[in-house]
Design an enzyme around this catalytic site. Structure first.
Site, PDB file in Angstrom:
ATOM      1  CG  ASP A 151      -1.854  -1.225   1.203  1.00  7.52           C
ATOM      2  OD1 ASP A 151      -3.068  -1.048   0.997  1.00  7.52           O
ATOM      3  OD2 ASP A 151      -1.367  -2.363   1.392  1.00  7.52           O
ATOM      4  CG  ASP A 178      -3.906  -1.263  -2.648  1.00  9.81           C
ATOM      5  OD1 ASP A 178      -4.402  -1.769  -3.676  1.00  9.81           O
ATOM      6  OD2 ASP A 178      -4.576  -0.997  -1.635  1.00  9.81           O
ATOM      7  CE1 TYR A 181      -4.348   3.493  -1.621  1.00  6.60           C
ATOM      8  CE2 TYR A 181      -2.125   2.684  -2.032  1.00  6.60           C
ATOM      9  CZ  TYR A 181      -3.289   2.656  -1.293  1.00  6.60           C
ATOM     10  OH  TYR A 181      -3.410   1.784  -0.242  1.00  6.60           O
ATOM     11  CG  ASN A 211      -8.328  -2.297  -2.762  1.00  2.60           C
ATOM     12  OD1 ASN A 211      -7.318  -2.672  -2.167  1.00  2.60           O
ATOM     13  ND2 ASN A 211      -8.952  -1.181  -2.448  1.00  2.60           N
ATOM     14  CG  HIS A 294      -4.186  -6.078  -1.438  1.00  7.92           C
ATOM     15  ND1 HIS A 294      -3.154  -5.225  -1.113  1.00  7.92           N
ATOM     16  CD2 HIS A 294      -5.329  -5.336  -1.335  1.00  7.92           C
ATOM     17  CE1 HIS A 294      -3.633  -4.022  -0.845  1.00  7.92           C
ATOM     18  NE2 HIS A 294      -4.954  -4.061  -0.965  1.00  7.92           N
ATOM     19  CG  HIS A 304      -9.968  -3.329   4.577  1.00  8.57           C
ATOM     20  ND1 HIS A 304     -10.831  -2.850   3.623  1.00  8.57           N
ATOM     21  CD2 HIS A 304      -8.938  -2.435   4.636  1.00  8.57           C
ATOM     22  CE1 HIS A 304     -10.353  -1.716   3.120  1.00  8.57           C
ATOM     23  NE2 HIS A 304      -9.210  -1.437   3.723  1.00  8.57           N
ATOM     24  CG  HIS A 331      -7.065  -4.694   1.859  1.00 11.94           C
ATOM     25  ND1 HIS A 331      -7.348  -3.720   0.913  1.00 11.94           N
ATOM     26  CD2 HIS A 331      -8.272  -5.231   2.222  1.00 11.94           C
ATOM     27  CE1 HIS A 331      -8.647  -3.681   0.696  1.00 11.94           C
ATOM     28  NE2 HIS A 331      -9.233  -4.573   1.488  1.00 11.94           N
ATOM     29  CB  VAL A 332      -5.339  -3.827   7.348  1.00  8.37           C
ATOM     30  CG1 VAL A 332      -5.495  -3.057   8.662  1.00  8.37           C
ATOM     31  CG2 VAL A 332      -6.554  -4.707   7.111  1.00  8.37           C
ATOM     32  CG  HIS A 333      -4.121   1.642   4.832  1.00 12.14           C
ATOM     33  ND1 HIS A 333      -5.003   2.567   4.323  1.00 12.14           N
ATOM     34  CD2 HIS A 333      -3.864   0.778   3.799  1.00 12.14           C
ATOM     35  CE1 HIS A 333      -5.264   2.280   3.053  1.00 12.14           C
ATOM     36  NE2 HIS A 333      -4.589   1.196   2.729  1.00 12.14           N
TER      37      HIS A 333
END
Length: 440
Positions: A151, A178, A181, A211, A294, A304, A331-333
């Site tokens: 991400d 990711d 962006y 995503n 991801h 999420h 995915h999870v920040h």
């Protein structure tokens, strides 16, 4: 004043994004304020000048060099050698391009070079023009260091993450989804390519999709058009039919990159490929077995929740039966590390799951964790950072997570990990693996 083409592209793209955002659903989780995006002043270059240069592993002792030129007639040629300015080898590659609404990409070159010596510095030039670059091939034996952060995006935090990774002595960078962006604004893919070029042209970057790479527009554009065109991974070399999932070997590790956003049920091509890939793994040759994708399967953050459950139900039995040692996701920040875990609870023969989607994206950190920390969760924190996995030998590896707020040498979380093979779990689980692989 008559608007120019770039203005029209931005207006149309933003309109598409607005429509998509309106139809999206959100839960109770509220993101913190986003960080500012980096600014990229326009820098005119000759049309045949190589831009957005990055490299990736492309099978045994080979490297894929990727770059973009505005000149559609520029050759997909790489000259390379072991001394600065002295190129005794040359390779001819292929090229592609794509269009997206009113945007048209430059010529995207993909050239595989090799065979190459292990643990060696090479100097190279793309398309017979522009600056000289250099990269170092990974070693063929332990120790080896893998840098990991998902991400990424293009914010001030991204720059901090990249600066920290640049200080790390690593051999391969892995990104579990990711990347840019871009989110439908295709020029953001170009600025991302320029942002990461200093690192991505010097060490192989191995990525999988998230995503934010989908960029699907119903009836107009298929998913992953930009991602597949720009970031070609060694899927063909690993027997996969899709750039969204593949595997590769580096030193004594077999690493599987899976797709969270392509079919993964037991009737899917990805599932069939995974079974075949695991059947070929030789733990004598590659005692370490890793998987990246991801969407995390084990996640105690409010963000999420449950999104990886279906993929987990389908594929976790395969990974567990094969004795996968470590699973890395994004995915999870935020950052989270588990005990060895399987089927929702701690298991001494399960995998260590690490969520590391904290590279620096513009959406901000996922601050809210569940009040009741699950018994399998060891360490969790909402901070930007990166991870380093130093595989020391065939049995031991050292994992460390480095928070961006600290100096790179500071380890905010660390743990020694031993292989399941050395613990005897592989012998116990191999019967289960054979059963799964023999199923039609």
């Amino acid at each position: 004043m008559k608007p120019n083409l770039k203005t029209l592209v931005s207006v149309v793209s933003l309109a598409v994004v607005s429509v998509i955002n309106v139809t999206a659903t959100t839960g109770d989780y509220i993101r913190p304020a986003p960080r500012k995006n980096l600014q990229f002043p326009w820098s005119p270059k000759h049309s045949s000048h190589p831009q957005q240069v990055h490299i990736s592993l492309a099978g045994d002792k080979h490297m894929r060099v990727t770059w973009i030129t505005d000149d559609k007639s520029a050759p997909s040629v790489v000259n390379y050698g072991m001394s600065p300015g002295k190129y005794n080898s040359v390779a001819q590659g292929e090229s592609t391009s794509y269009s997206y609404l009113l945007y048209s990409s430059g010529k995207i070159h993909h050239t595989v070079i090799g065979p190459l010596e292990d643990d060696t510095i090479y100097y190279y030039q793309c398309g017979r023009e522009g600056p000289e670059f250099k990269f170092k091939t990974p070693p063929s034996q332990f120790p080896i260091t893998l840098a990991v952060a998902g991400d990424l995006g293009q914010t001030g935090w991204t720059k901090s993450t990249l600066d920290h990774i640049d200080q790390c002595i690593y051999d391969v960078y892995m990104l579990p989804g990711d990347l840019s962006y871009a989110d439908y604004i295709q020029s953001r893919w170009d600025t991302f390519g320029e942002l990461v070029q200093p690192l991505a042209s010097a060490r192989p970057w191995m990525v999988t999709q998230g995503n934010h790479e989908k960029e699907h527009i119903l009836l107009i554009k298929k998913s992953f058009a930009a991602y597949n065109a720009r970031w070609k991974m060694p899927y063909e070399e690993s027997g996969s039919s899709s750039n969204l999932y593949y595997s590769f070997d580096v030193a004594g590790a077999h690493i599987i990159m899976l797709g969270s956003y392509t079919d993964y049920d037991e009737f899917s091509d990805q599932y069939s490929w995974l079974k075949a890939d695991l059947a070929k793994v030789d733990r004598e040759k590659t005692p370490w077995l890793l998987a990246l994708f991801h969407v995390p399967w084990y996640n105690s953050n409010d963000a999420h929740q449950g999104e990886g459950d279906n993929m987990m139900a389908s594929m976790e039995p395969l990974l567990n039966a094969a004795g996968v040692d470590i699973v890395l996701a994004g995915h999870v920040h935020a950052y989270e590390r588990s005990q060895r875990v399987y089927n929702g609870r701690s298991d001494s023969c399960g995998a260590v799951h690490i969520t590391i989607g904290d590279g620096g994206n513009r959406e901000g950190l996922a601050h809210r964790f569940k009040d009741q920390q699950p018994e399998w969760s060891v360490f969790r924190e909402a901070s930007f950072g990166h991870g380093e996995l130093k595989i020391v030998n065939s049995t031991h590896a050292f994992w460390s997570w480095h928070r961006n707020d600290d100096d790179e040498p500071v380890r905010s979380d660390e743990v020694w990990i031993t292989t399941l093979r050395s613990s005897g779990c592989i012998l116990e689980e191999s019967r289960d693996l054979r059963k799964l692989l023999l199923q039609p």
